[in-house]
Design a protein around this motif. Structure first.
Motif, PDB file in Angstrom:
ATOM      1  N   MET A 153       0.840  -1.187   0.000  1.00 35.33           N
ATOM      2  CA  MET A 153       0.000   0.000   0.000  1.00 35.33           C
ATOM      3  C   MET A 153       0.884   1.248   0.000  1.00 35.33           C
ATOM      4  O   MET A 153       1.771   1.386   0.845  1.00 35.33           O
ATOM      5  CB  MET A 153      -0.883  -0.012   1.252  1.00 35.33           C
ATOM      6  CG  MET A 153      -1.764   1.203   1.421  1.00 35.33           C
ATOM      7  SD  MET A 153      -2.410   1.313   3.113  1.00 35.33           S
ATOM      8  CE  MET A 153      -3.011  -0.348   3.393  1.00 35.33           C
ATOM      9  N   VAL A 154       0.669   2.154  -0.928  1.00 33.24           N
ATOM     10  CA  VAL A 154       1.447   3.393  -0.981  1.00 33.24           C
ATOM     11  C   VAL A 154       0.960   4.334   0.121  1.00 33.24           C
ATOM     12  O   VAL A 154      -0.235   4.640   0.212  1.00 33.24           O
ATOM     13  CB  VAL A 154       1.327   4.069  -2.359  1.00 33.24           C
ATOM     14  CG1 VAL A 154       2.038   5.416  -2.364  1.00 33.24           C
ATOM     15  CG2 VAL A 154       1.906   3.163  -3.444  1.00 33.24           C
ATOM     16  N   ILE A 155       1.877   4.788   0.977  1.00 32.71           N
ATOM     17  CA  ILE A 155       1.508   5.676   2.075  1.00 32.71           C
ATOM     18  C   ILE A 155       2.168   7.050   1.952  1.00 32.71           C
ATOM     19  O   ILE A 155       1.918   7.923   2.781  1.00 32.71           O
ATOM     20  CB  ILE A 155       1.847   5.040   3.448  1.00 32.71           C
ATOM     21  CG1 ILE A 155       3.333   4.760   3.557  1.00 32.71           C
ATOM     22  CG2 ILE A 155       1.024   3.768   3.674  1.00 32.71           C
ATOM     23  CD1 ILE A 155       3.759   4.292   4.957  1.00 32.71           C
ATOM     24  N   ASP A 156       3.017   7.239   0.954  1.00 33.09           N
ATOM     25  CA  ASP A 156       3.655   8.533   0.716  1.00 33.09           C
ATOM     26  C   ASP A 156       3.541   8.849  -0.771  1.00 33.09           C
ATOM     27  O   ASP A 156       4.247   8.265  -1.599  1.00 33.09           O
ATOM     28  CB  ASP A 156       5.118   8.502   1.145  1.00 33.09           C
ATOM     29  CG  ASP A 156       5.791   9.873   1.072  1.00 33.09           C
ATOM     30  OD1 ASP A 156       5.373  10.698   0.225  1.00 33.09           O
ATOM     31  OD2 ASP A 156       6.736  10.127   1.841  1.00 33.09           O
TER      32      ASP A 156
ATOM     33  N   GLU B 114       5.512  -1.225   3.497  1.00 33.73           N
ATOM     34  CA  GLU B 114       6.650  -2.117   3.705  1.00 33.73           C
ATOM     35  C   GLU B 114       7.985  -1.399   3.546  1.00 33.73           C
ATOM     36  O   GLU B 114       8.902  -1.575   4.354  1.00 33.73           O
ATOM     37  CB  GLU B 114       6.567  -3.290   2.721  1.00 33.73           C
ATOM     38  CG  GLU B 114       7.710  -4.280   2.844  1.00 33.73           C
ATOM     39  CD  GLU B 114       7.461  -5.536   2.035  1.00 33.73           C
ATOM     40  OE1 GLU B 114       6.558  -6.310   2.436  1.00 33.73           O
ATOM     41  OE2 GLU B 114       8.144  -5.746   1.023  1.00 33.73           O
ATOM     42  N   SER B 115       8.108  -0.566   2.519  1.00 30.65           N
ATOM     43  CA  SER B 115       9.400   0.089   2.275  1.00 30.65           C
ATOM     44  C   SER B 115       9.731   1.133   3.326  1.00 30.65           C
ATOM     45  O   SER B 115      10.903   1.469   3.531  1.00 30.65           O
ATOM     46  CB  SER B 115       9.413   0.733   0.883  1.00 30.65           C
ATOM     47  OG  SER B 115       8.520   1.822   0.804  1.00 30.65           O
TER      48      SER B 115
ATOM     49  N   ASP C 132      10.292   7.236  13.140  1.00 31.69           N
ATOM     50  CA  ASP C 132       9.963   7.407  11.717  1.00 31.69           C
ATOM     51  C   ASP C 132       9.324   6.143  11.152  1.00 31.69           C
ATOM     52  O   ASP C 132       8.309   6.195  10.441  1.00 31.69           O
ATOM     53  CB  ASP C 132      11.227   7.746  10.919  1.00 31.69           C
ATOM     54  CG  ASP C 132      11.631   9.203  11.031  1.00 31.69           C
ATOM     55  OD1 ASP C 132      10.806  10.005  11.517  1.00 31.69           O
ATOM     56  OD2 ASP C 132      12.766   9.538  10.643  1.00 31.69           O
ATOM     57  N   VAL C 133       9.923   5.002  11.467  1.00 34.37           N
ATOM     58  CA  VAL C 133       9.417   3.731  10.965  1.00 34.37           C
ATOM     59  C   VAL C 133       8.086   3.377  11.630  1.00 34.37           C
ATOM     60  O   VAL C 133       7.148   2.904  10.961  1.00 34.37           O
ATOM     61  CB  VAL C 133      10.461   2.622  11.179  1.00 34.37           C
ATOM     62  CG1 VAL C 133       9.871   1.244  10.883  1.00 34.37           C
ATOM     63  CG2 VAL C 133      11.683   2.870  10.288  1.00 34.37           C
ATOM     64  N   ALA C 134       7.975   3.617  12.940  1.00 39.79           N
ATOM     65  CA  ALA C 134       6.719   3.331  13.642  1.00 39.79           C
ATOM     66  C   ALA C 134       5.576   4.164  13.080  1.00 39.79           C
ATOM     67  O   ALA C 134       4.448   3.664  12.903  1.00 39.79           O
ATOM     68  CB  ALA C 134       6.892   3.596  15.140  1.00 39.79           C
ATOM     69  N   ASP C 135       5.835   5.422  12.765  1.00 39.44           N
ATOM     70  CA  ASP C 135       4.790   6.274  12.189  1.00 39.44           C
ATOM     71  C   ASP C 135       4.366   5.780  10.809  1.00 39.44           C
ATOM     72  O   ASP C 135       3.185   5.806  10.460  1.00 39.44           O
ATOM     73  CB  ASP C 135       5.279   7.725  12.095  1.00 39.44           C
ATOM     74  CG  ASP C 135       5.148   8.479  13.413  1.00 39.44           C
ATOM     75  OD1 ASP C 135       4.640   7.886  14.383  1.00 39.44           O
ATOM     76  OD2 ASP C 135       5.559   9.651  13.466  1.00 39.44           O
ATOM     77  N   ALA C 136       5.349   5.340  10.005  1.00 41.40           N
ATOM     78  CA  ALA C 136       5.014   4.824   8.680  1.00 41.40           C
ATOM     79  C   ALA C 136       4.141   3.579   8.794  1.00 41.40           C
ATOM     80  O   ALA C 136       3.144   3.424   8.063  1.00 41.40           O
ATOM     81  CB  ALA C 136       6.293   4.507   7.905  1.00 41.40           C
ATOM     82  N   LEU C 137       4.499   2.685   9.710  1.00 44.41           N
ATOM     83  CA  LEU C 137       3.685   1.488   9.929  1.00 44.41           C
ATOM     84  C   LEU C 137       2.289   1.887  10.407  1.00 44.41           C
ATOM     85  O   LEU C 137       1.275   1.316   9.963  1.00 44.41           O
ATOM     86  CB  LEU C 137       4.357   0.578  10.958  1.00 44.41           C
ATOM     87  CG  LEU C 137       3.640  -0.734  11.265  1.00 44.41           C
ATOM     88  CD1 LEU C 137       3.644  -1.655  10.050  1.00 44.41           C
ATOM     89  CD2 LEU C 137       4.316  -1.434  12.455  1.00 44.41           C
ATOM     90  N   ALA C 138       2.231   2.888  11.279  1.00 44.24           N
ATOM     91  CA  ALA C 138       0.948   3.327  11.825  1.00 44.24           C
ATOM     92  C   ALA C 138       0.039   3.903  10.750  1.00 44.24           C
ATOM     93  O   ALA C 138      -1.187   3.725  10.800  1.00 44.24           O
ATOM     94  CB  ALA C 138       1.177   4.362  12.928  1.00 44.24           C
ATOM     95  N   ILE C 139       0.607   4.608   9.762  1.00 44.18           N
ATOM     96  CA  ILE C 139      -0.207   5.139   8.669  1.00 44.18           C
ATOM     97  C   ILE C 139      -0.911   3.987   7.944  1.00 44.18           C
ATOM     98  O   ILE C 139      -2.120   4.030   7.682  1.00 44.18           O
ATOM     99  CB  ILE C 139       0.657   5.938   7.673  1.00 44.18           C
ATOM    100  CG1 ILE C 139       1.175   7.218   8.327  1.00 44.18           C
ATOM    101  CG2 ILE C 139      -0.159   6.283   6.424  1.00 44.18           C
ATOM    102  CD1 ILE C 139       2.214   7.939   7.486  1.00 44.18           C
TER     103      ILE C 139
END
Length: 304
Positions: free
Chosen positions: A164-167, A175-176, A211-218
């Motif tokens: 899923m694209v989040i950015d 994942e990335s 940073d990584v936790a926020d990306a996963l949270a999105i």
């Protein structure tokens, strides 16, 4: 003299990982008869039926069904993996029909995150829920969804949630940007070491981890909006950091989600390394018992 009671078949459960292959035999009563863990050879797909035959011999029981979890998306109608990103040499060389014919057993192929979701729902952190989201954050990111007590899927598994694209600017995916691999790339060292540095008070390591936790949270927030689960269960290697990961994920979801998602508990997985095997057992049990008519997944029969 009365006739002996009919034999009750056992279930052969397999969790095929990119680095480890777990194979177990369970009785229908849930008793583990045998289990083995061995390295997954990157270029020998024949190692899978070999390990399954060894487990059948060691289990000392008649096998009624084999359930095999694989690290990639699965076509549930044809009963075969679509891709195996971590085992490229295996791609195109595994199928439910081929394995069923080789072992003379009905075989179900399933995505490993789907099986982990079932395992957590029946035996772990999802017990007592009707609707549950399972997210695994490790080398990659995967997800499985339980709705009304049943595994949600269409013709294909939901394994691609991590893509899923989040950015929208970078095209970065869940994942990335939100996996253990992403953390290792960002920090320049193993994700577990980064977590140790965070606990030791390293500010730079904490910045990378958040940073990584926020990306996963999105990604998790998007999935929560899609499926509205009662509970979100987070597993995988990155989740071993415990509250270092869970607390910022909860905070992000609470800050950016509205009241419709505020009731979803976000908790750590409880199934451990064997959660995929437990999910495979649960799917197999459903198929072999009276619930078989409404089973979540249908086996491929030998000779079909």
């Amino acid at each position: 003299m009365s006739a002996p009671p009919p034999k009750r078949p056992a279930i052969l459960a397999v969790d095929l990982g990119g680095t480890r292959m777990r194979v177990a035999v369970f009785g229908l009563d849930g008793v583990l008869r045998t289990k083995s863990v061995s390295p997954t050879p990157p270029d020998r797909p024949q190692a899978l039926p070999e390990a399954m035959r060894e487990a059948i011999a060691a289990g000392g029981a008649e096998i009624g069904l084999a359930v095999v979890g694989v690290p990639g998306p699965v076509d549930y109608v044809r009963g075969e993996p679509l891709r195996l990103p971590n085992l490229p040499a295996w791609e195109g060389r595994l199928s439910g029909r081929g394995l069923a014919d080789a072992l003379r057993l009905p075989v179900i192929f399933a995505n490993d995150a789907d099986l982990a979701a079932v395992g957590e729902h029946r035996f772990g952190a999802g017990i007592g829920t009707s609707d549950m989201l399972y997210v695994t954050a490790s080398t990659g990111v995967g997800a499985g969804v339980i709705i009304d007590g049943r595994l949600l899927h269409g013709r294909r598994s939901l394994a691609e949630a991590g893509h899923m694209v989040i950015d929208r600017r970078s095209g970065g995916t869940m994942e990335s940007l939100g996996s253990g691999t992403a953390l290792a790339r960002l920090a320049g060292e193993d994700a577990a070491l980064v977590a140790q540095r965070v606990r030791a008070g390293d500010a730079r390591a904490r910045e990378h981890f958040l940073d990584v936790a926020d990306a996963l949270a999105i990604g998790i927030l998007n999935l929560v909006y899609c499926f509205m689960p009662e509970r979100v269960v987070i597993g995988g290697g990155l989740a071993q950091a415990g509250e270092l990961l869970l607390a910022p994920v909860r905070e992000y979801v609470a800050r950016h989600g509205d009241s419709s998602v505020s009731g979803a508990d976000i908790v750590p997985a409880q199934g451990g390394d064997d959660v995929g095997l437990l999910g495979a057992f649960a799917i197999g049990l459903q198929s072999l018992t009276d619930d078989g008519a409404r089973a979540d997944l249908v086996p491929i029969q030998p000779g079909a």
